[in-house]
Design a protein around this motif. Structure first.
Motif, mmCIF file in Angstrom:
data_model
loop_
_atom_site.group_PDB
_atom_site.id
_atom_site.type_symbol
_atom_site.label_atom_id
_atom_site.label_comp_id
_atom_site.label_asym_id
_atom_site.label_seq_id
_atom_site.Cartn_x
_atom_site.Cartn_y
_atom_site.Cartn_z
ATOM 1 N N VAL A 52 1.172 -2.022 0.470
ATOM 2 C CA VAL A 52 1.052 -0.696 0.167
ATOM 3 C C VAL A 52 2.158 -0.466 -1.145
ATOM 4 O O VAL A 52 2.074 0.373 -1.690
ATOM 5 C CB VAL A 52 1.673 0.022 1.386
ATOM 6 N N PHE A 53 3.458 -1.368 -1.143
ATOM 7 C CA PHE A 53 4.309 -0.955 -2.050
ATOM 8 C C PHE A 53 3.731 -0.916 -3.536
ATOM 9 O O PHE A 53 3.783 -0.363 -4.329
ATOM 10 C CB PHE A 53 5.284 -2.218 -2.037
ATOM 11 N N VAL A 56 1.043 1.792 -4.208
ATOM 12 C CA VAL A 56 1.612 3.255 -4.441
ATOM 13 C C VAL A 56 2.185 3.291 -5.760
ATOM 14 O O VAL A 56 2.239 4.271 -6.456
ATOM 15 C CB VAL A 56 2.459 3.797 -3.423
ATOM 16 N N LEU A 344 9.001 6.160 -2.173
ATOM 17 C CA LEU A 344 7.759 5.789 -1.350
ATOM 18 C C LEU A 344 7.091 6.681 -0.499
ATOM 19 O O LEU A 344 5.842 7.032 -0.531
ATOM 20 C CB LEU A 344 8.028 4.368 -0.818
ATOM 21 N N ASN A 345 7.884 7.546 0.340
ATOM 22 C CA ASN A 345 7.467 8.465 0.959
ATOM 23 C C ASN A 345 6.920 9.617 0.409
ATOM 24 O O ASN A 345 5.800 10.267 0.647
ATOM 25 C CB ASN A 345 8.483 8.906 2.040
ATOM 26 N N LEU A 349 3.117 6.649 0.723
ATOM 27 C CA LEU A 349 3.026 5.487 1.389
ATOM 28 C C LEU A 349 2.443 5.510 2.746
ATOM 29 O O LEU A 349 1.680 4.749 3.232
ATOM 30 C CB LEU A 349 4.581 4.962 1.473
ATOM 31 N N GLN A 350 3.057 6.668 3.552
ATOM 32 C CA GLN A 350 2.516 6.615 4.752
ATOM 33 C C GLN A 350 0.864 7.241 5.050
ATOM 34 O O GLN A 350 0.302 6.430 5.899
ATOM 35 C CB GLN A 350 3.256 7.999 5.520
ATOM 36 N N ARG A 352 -1.280 5.963 2.942
ATOM 37 C CA ARG A 352 -2.000 4.574 2.685
ATOM 38 C C ARG A 352 -1.749 3.577 3.760
ATOM 39 O O ARG A 352 -2.775 2.969 4.332
ATOM 40 C CB ARG A 352 -1.430 4.122 1.361
ATOM 41 N N VAL A 373 5.770 -1.328 6.889
ATOM 42 C CA VAL A 373 5.765 -0.335 5.980
ATOM 43 C C VAL A 373 7.197 0.544 6.484
ATOM 44 O O VAL A 373 7.861 1.000 5.443
ATOM 45 C CB VAL A 373 4.768 0.808 6.240
#
Length: 411
Positions: A52-53, A56, A344-345, A349-350, A352, A373
């Motif tokens: 996910v890193f 995004v 990220l938030n 991120l969440q 995904r 995550v």
């Protein structure tokens, strides 16, 4: 290292870092049998923790590309590690038809043949699917400026590995803190002061810690070329008191300037960034301040003495993001910094992660995704330890999400 000191005198910390990490035979990143990343290595990076890193980061950059007019674009990564982040980035590109057909080339800046081999293995499938040019470069200045291409650049844990000089302010100017044998009577340099720059302006100066039984710090008897130049690299340094010691990376200044030149729009395009131009994300340890005590080594996921088994440990120093912003701000626009967790938030991120958790075949897999995550955004861990600097070719008055506050780093 001992032979070098005997031949030329005490070493700078920058030379020491360069030898430890990039010596062609003994350097940390140069050894083909040395596991650097993961459980068997010495540290774990965000891209290795969760896909996910990288995904995004790709979505943020694609959003900037679309705002700039969706011209053909290229992707540049500095210090690509095993190639995991780029692999995740390209997965997003393949899933978006407009981006997939507009991607022109991928450029990876990597000096280590060992790391290049790992990257080629990781990216083999992506390369075959993309059918575009993949190029490896020894230095950023090998990548040509392209005013007909939008450039997306990512530097994740790149700047913290660039060599730093350690300099100390005296009544005669900035002198350099050097490394010398602890018990060599031929070395008659003075010892540096017993304090280093505190991590916070309000806290007292921290006591100097000894290096090792074999090596000690000494102070150059007169200002060196490096200490004089780097001591004036930022107007902030003029306000520091006598006795303050800071880590300053000339290599970081050079790389930042090259990034700015690569991303800045040409004069014929003006300053709106809508032809060529580009965007970048710099993600690393550090903050918008200089420090004098962050130089450290990692071995088997633990912080060890900086002189512990040279060439077998990762050596790193915190990044002065305020200096990076000062260096590039006349050519491009810096945004942030934000903490990694906040960035990220804010960029989804969440959302995904929730999709991946929903698609996971077992409860164990769902739990593993959620835990990885959470590790990326934990304010007491990676989420708070890493800072994110955004860079665009847009006008300074234009707000860029999620950096919707002032450009001085407040958020």
């Amino acid at each position: 290292m001992a032979d070098t000191v005997k031949a030329t005198g005490p070493l700078s910390f920058a030379t020491y870092m360069q030898l430890c990490l990039s010596h062609p035979v003994h350097g940390y990143y140069m050894k083909p049998t040395h596991p650097v990343f993961g459980a068997r290595g010495d540290f774990v990076t965000s891209p290795e923790i969760s896909q996910v890193f990288g995904e995004v980061l790709a979505l943020w950059m694609i959003g900037r590309w679309m705002s700039a007019g969706s011209k053909p674009f290229r992707i540049v990564e500095l210090g690509p590690g095993r190639g995991t982040l780029m692999d995740d980035f390209l997965r997003v590109v393949r899933q978006l038809p407009a981006a997939r057909t507009s991607l022109d080339s991928v450029h990876l800046v990597e000096t280590s043949p060992t790391m290049r081999a790992l990257q080629r293995t990781t990216l083999r499938t992506a390369h075959e699917r993309a059918r575009i040019a993949f190029s490896w470069h020894d230095a950023l200045d090998e990548i040509p400026r392209r005013d007909d291409r939008f450039t997306m650049l990512v530097a994740h844990e790149f700047f913290d590995a660039l060599p730093v000089h350690v300099i100390e302010k005296t009544t005669q100017g900035w002198h350099e803190v050097l490394i010398a044998p602890a018990n060599d009577p031929s070395i008659r340099y003075a010892r540096p002061s017993s304090a280093v720059l505190s991590p916070t302006p309000s806290a007292p100066l921290a006591p100097l810690q000894p290096l090792s039984p074999r090596w000690t710090r000494v102070l150059s008897p007169t200002p060196t070329a490096s200490s004089t130049l780097l001591g004036h690299a930022s107007p902030r340094f003029a306000a520091l008191p006598v006795g303050a010691r800071i880590e300053v990376s000339g290599a970081s200044i050079k790389a930042t300037r090259q990034i700015a030149s690569l991303l800045s729009p040409s004069e014929t395009q003006g300053k709106d960034g809508r032809g060529g131009g580009g965007c970048a994300l710099v993600i690393d340890y550090g903050a918008e301040k200089a420090v004098g005590h962050s130089l450290r080594a990692f071995k088997e996921h633990e912080i060890v003495d900086v002189f512990h088994r040279p060439g077998e440990c990762d050596v790193t120093a915190n990044v002065d993001f305020a200096l990076l912003k000062e260096v590039l701000s006349d050519l491009v626009t810096p945004h942030g910094t934000l903490s990694q967790g906040t960035f990220l938030n804010e960029v989804g991120l969440q959302l995904r992660a929730d999709r991946l958790i929903k698609a996971a075949p077992t409860e164990e897999r769902k739990t593993a995704i959620a835990e990885s995550v959470n590790r990326l955004v934990d304010p007491l861990g990676m989420g708070g330890q890493y800072a994110v600097l955004g860079i665009t070719a847009t006008p300074k008055e234009e707000a860029v999400w999620p950096f919707l506050h002032t450009h001085d780093g407040s958020h």
